[in-house]
Scaffold this motif. Structure first.
Motif, mmCIF file in Angstrom:
data_model
loop_
_atom_site.group_PDB
_atom_site.id
_atom_site.type_symbol
_atom_site.label_atom_id
_atom_site.label_comp_id
_atom_site.label_asym_id
_atom_site.label_seq_id
_atom_site.Cartn_x
_atom_site.Cartn_y
_atom_site.Cartn_z
ATOM 1 N N PHE A 167 22.250 38.260 45.052
ATOM 2 C CA PHE A 167 21.850 38.921 46.288
ATOM 3 C C PHE A 167 22.122 40.427 46.265
ATOM 4 O O PHE A 167 21.267 41.223 46.657
ATOM 5 C CB PHE A 167 22.565 38.278 47.480
ATOM 6 C CG PHE A 167 22.270 38.940 48.795
ATOM 7 C CD1 PHE A 167 21.070 38.703 49.449
ATOM 8 C CD2 PHE A 167 23.181 39.803 49.382
ATOM 9 C CE1 PHE A 167 20.781 39.315 50.666
ATOM 10 C CE2 PHE A 167 22.903 40.420 50.590
ATOM 11 C CZ PHE A 167 21.708 40.170 51.236
ATOM 12 N N GLU A 168 23.308 40.824 45.819
ATOM 13 C CA GLU A 168 23.672 42.243 45.865
ATOM 14 C C GLU A 168 22.746 43.082 44.992
ATOM 15 O O GLU A 168 22.299 44.166 45.399
ATOM 16 C CB GLU A 168 25.120 42.438 45.408
ATOM 17 C CG GLU A 168 25.599 43.875 45.563
ATOM 18 C CD GLU A 168 27.058 44.060 45.172
ATOM 19 O OE1 GLU A 168 27.523 45.217 45.182
ATOM 20 O OE2 GLU A 168 27.729 43.061 44.866
ATOM 21 N N MET B 125 19.327 43.453 46.587
ATOM 22 C CA MET B 125 19.356 44.448 47.650
ATOM 23 C C MET B 125 19.368 45.877 47.092
ATOM 24 O O MET B 125 18.737 46.777 47.651
ATOM 25 C CB MET B 125 20.567 44.226 48.556
ATOM 26 C CG MET B 125 20.444 43.014 49.466
ATOM 27 S SD MET B 125 19.030 43.128 50.612
ATOM 28 C CE MET B 125 17.795 42.152 49.760
ATOM 29 N N LYS C 66 16.135 48.198 48.159
ATOM 30 C CA LYS C 66 16.446 49.405 48.936
ATOM 31 C C LYS C 66 16.061 50.662 48.158
ATOM 32 O O LYS C 66 15.666 51.669 48.748
ATOM 33 C CB LYS C 66 17.929 49.432 49.302
ATOM 34 C CG LYS C 66 18.297 48.429 50.383
ATOM 35 C CD LYS C 66 19.792 48.455 50.699
ATOM 36 C CE LYS C 66 20.140 47.447 51.780
ATOM 37 N NZ LYS C 66 21.595 47.426 52.067
ATOM 38 N N LYS D 252 18.989 33.923 52.822
ATOM 39 C CA LYS D 252 19.468 35.272 53.132
ATOM 40 C C LYS D 252 18.667 36.312 52.364
ATOM 41 O O LYS D 252 18.288 37.361 52.904
ATOM 42 C CB LYS D 252 20.952 35.378 52.787
ATOM 43 C CG LYS D 252 21.580 36.711 53.136
ATOM 44 C CD LYS D 252 23.061 36.721 52.771
ATOM 45 C CE LYS D 252 23.708 38.077 53.052
ATOM 46 N NZ LYS D 252 25.140 38.090 52.641
ATOM 47 N N MET D 253 18.371 36.011 51.102
ATOM 48 C CA MET D 253 17.626 36.939 50.263
ATOM 49 C C MET D 253 16.205 37.137 50.794
ATOM 50 O O MET D 253 15.723 38.271 50.895
ATOM 51 C CB MET D 253 17.576 36.406 48.828
ATOM 52 C CG MET D 253 17.005 37.374 47.813
ATOM 53 S SD MET D 253 16.929 36.636 46.161
ATOM 54 C CE MET D 253 18.678 36.425 45.785
ATOM 55 N N LYS E 47 15.095 36.711 53.848
ATOM 56 C CA LYS E 47 15.117 37.431 55.121
ATOM 57 C C LYS E 47 15.328 38.927 54.918
ATOM 58 O O LYS E 47 14.641 39.762 55.531
ATOM 59 C CB LYS E 47 16.205 36.844 56.025
ATOM 60 C CG LYS E 47 15.901 35.426 56.499
ATOM 61 C CD LYS E 47 17.034 34.812 57.282
ATOM 62 C CE LYS E 47 17.100 35.317 58.682
ATOM 63 N NZ LYS E 47 18.043 34.540 59.526
ATOM 64 N N LYS E 48 16.268 39.289 54.041
ATOM 65 C CA LYS E 48 16.538 40.707 53.808
ATOM 66 C C LYS E 48 15.373 41.389 53.095
ATOM 67 O O LYS E 48 15.061 42.553 53.371
ATOM 68 C CB LYS E 48 17.818 40.866 52.998
ATOM 69 C CG LYS E 48 19.082 40.582 53.793
ATOM 70 C CD LYS E 48 19.248 41.593 54.929
ATOM 71 C CE LYS E 48 20.541 41.365 55.687
ATOM 72 N NZ LYS E 48 20.706 42.346 56.808
ATOM 73 N N GLU F 258 12.782 42.079 55.672
ATOM 74 C CA GLU F 258 13.172 43.201 56.536
ATOM 75 C C GLU F 258 13.051 44.546 55.827
ATOM 76 O O GLU F 258 12.723 45.551 56.456
ATOM 77 C CB GLU F 258 14.627 43.010 56.999
ATOM 78 C CG GLU F 258 14.827 41.863 57.960
ATOM 79 C CD GLU F 258 16.297 41.612 58.269
ATOM 80 O OE1 GLU F 258 16.570 40.815 59.179
ATOM 81 O OE2 GLU F 258 17.166 42.212 57.591
ATOM 82 N N THR F 259 13.310 44.552 54.521
ATOM 83 C CA THR F 259 13.410 45.817 53.787
ATOM 84 C C THR F 259 12.102 46.260 53.147
ATOM 85 O O THR F 259 11.771 47.447 53.158
ATOM 86 C CB THR F 259 14.491 45.700 52.689
ATOM 87 O OG1 THR F 259 15.710 45.219 53.270
ATOM 88 C CG2 THR F 259 14.729 47.036 52.009
#
Length: 401
Positions: A135-136, A139, A143, A170-171, A173-174, A177-178
């Motif tokens: 996940f990190e 992101m 980003k 979670k991945m 959804k983010k 959003e991003t």
């Protein structure tokens, strides 16, 4: 060859060690597949990576590809889940010199080109991060390049599809959003929506993930038509659209959302397949879904049509008799949609083999002066009864018509 002592000496200021690293940096001297940046990124040695990026800028190692798999150092750092190395490589890439031209349309910066570089399997670093379920790192990448369109790899998979298929709620959804315009495409006509709907039953996803994916698809679309296409895509094996998949799995809220968000349903012009879905939902006793589909189907037509067809399906003689008495003109209804073009309620009587009610329908059709003539290429009720093996209904239709 163990380079750790050489690195230690070079970092300590030994000129000979630095010269030795300079000679072998790009791998050409010993015909190596990878540069020293590839190797140290793969190992996750952040101290060595930073030293290489600082001392060997002239070698342009950051953008070099391995000869066998066309990996960048970033690919290898991502695959090894080395977060600090990934951060260092991304930050260094921000300093790549600008170019006057770009083959991409629209043009992209050298930084974006670096992040979107594909390997032998057409995987970007983002593909690799999602495959790893990290996940990190995902992101960090999204980003850094939120406008990445998320291309397909050789297996036809986009990062969003891989994340949905893997159940990474979670991945997903983010990323929704991003990312400004991510593709949801998957292999064989499937999409990330298909994959996510399949995960709902297993409890790995919640309904809001489906809504966020639809929002992402809408942002990705340059026109209403292309947004509409996401709802029409079918998997080549199951031939399911996302609506059909949601119906089959009894996801009531998802069915309602699709019916509301698909522009074609909003315009009341998309009814193909709905009656068969209504039948399927009835057979599976999904009453809430039957209600939703029926409402969508009867938009713009007489309210009693769907009620009559459902009553025929249920062999509800009393309801059929009441409807024919109250609104005999219902028998004039003819479908204009793909799967049953030109079908009247009598076609549905024949389809269900409801011989006991054939008389009543034929009499009402005569009373309202319905023409027992059907357009070219449209099966008659007799042919429908024959196709589905309802012999008694065939005989009665011959006698009456």
């Amino acid at each position: 060859m163990d380079l750790d002592p050489v690195f230690a000496a070079a970092i300590a200021g030994d000129a000979d060690a630095l010269a030795k690293l300079d000679m072998i940096a790009d791998g050409a001297l010993h015909n190596n597949d990878k540069t020293i940046l590839h190797k140290e990124s793969e190992k996750g040695n952040i101290k060595h990576v930073r030293f290489i990026l600082d001392k060997f800028k002239h070698k342009k190692l950051l953008v070099k590809l391995s000869t066998r798999r066309s990996h960048t150092a970033l690919h290898l750092a991502v695959q090894g889940k080395h977060t600090e190395v990934v951060k260092a490589l991304i930050e260094e890439a921000r300093n790549l010199p600008s170019s006057t031209s770009s083959s991409a349309n629209p043009p992209i910066s050298p930084f974006q080109a670096f992040l979107r570089e594909v390997d032998h399997d057409k995987d970007t670093a983002l593909h690799a991060a999602v495959y790893a379920g990290h996940f990190e790192i995902v992101m960090l990448l999204v980003k850094a390049d939120p406008d990445d369109p998320h291309t397909k790899n050789t297996k036809g998979k986009t990062p969003m599809y891989i994340a949905a298929k893997g159940g990474y709620q979670k991945m997903v959804k983010k990323m929704c959003e991003t990312c400004t315009a991510p593709s949801l495409d998957g292999p064989g006509g499937s999409t990330a929506l298909h994959a996510a709907i399949k995960k709902l039953r297993k409890g790995k996803f919640k309904n809001d993930v489906i809504t966020m994916l639809v929002d992402a698809a809408e942002r990705s679309s340059s026109s209403n038509t292309s947004f509409e296409a996401i709802f029409n895509k079918t998997h080549h094996k199951t031939n399911h659209t996302v609506l059909e998949l949601a119906v089959e799995r009894n996801h009531v809220e998802v069915v309602e959302m699709i019916l509301q968000r698909d522009p074609a349903y909003g315009r009341g012009i998309k009814k193909n397949g709905l009656m068969l879905l209504i039948y399927k939902a009835m057979d599976m006793e999904f009453s809430a879904i039957v209600k939703l589909l029926s409402k969508a189907y009867q938009a713009g037509i007489h309210d009693g049509v769907v009620t009559l067809i459902i009553a025929i399906k249920r062999r509800d003689h009393d309801e059929i008799t009441r409807l024919l008495k109250d609104a005999p003109l219902l028998v004039n209804f003819a479908e204009n949609y793909i799967e049953d073009e030109g079908w009247t309620p009598l076609h549905y009587v024949a389809y269900n083999g409801l011989v006991s009610i054939v008389n009543a329908f034929v009499e009402v059709q005569r009373d309202v002066k319905h023409e027992f003539v059907y357009p070219d290429m449209v099966a008659t009720p007799f042919h429908v009864a024959a196709e589905y093996g309802h012999t008694a209904t065939m005989i009665r239709l011959l006698q009456l018509c």
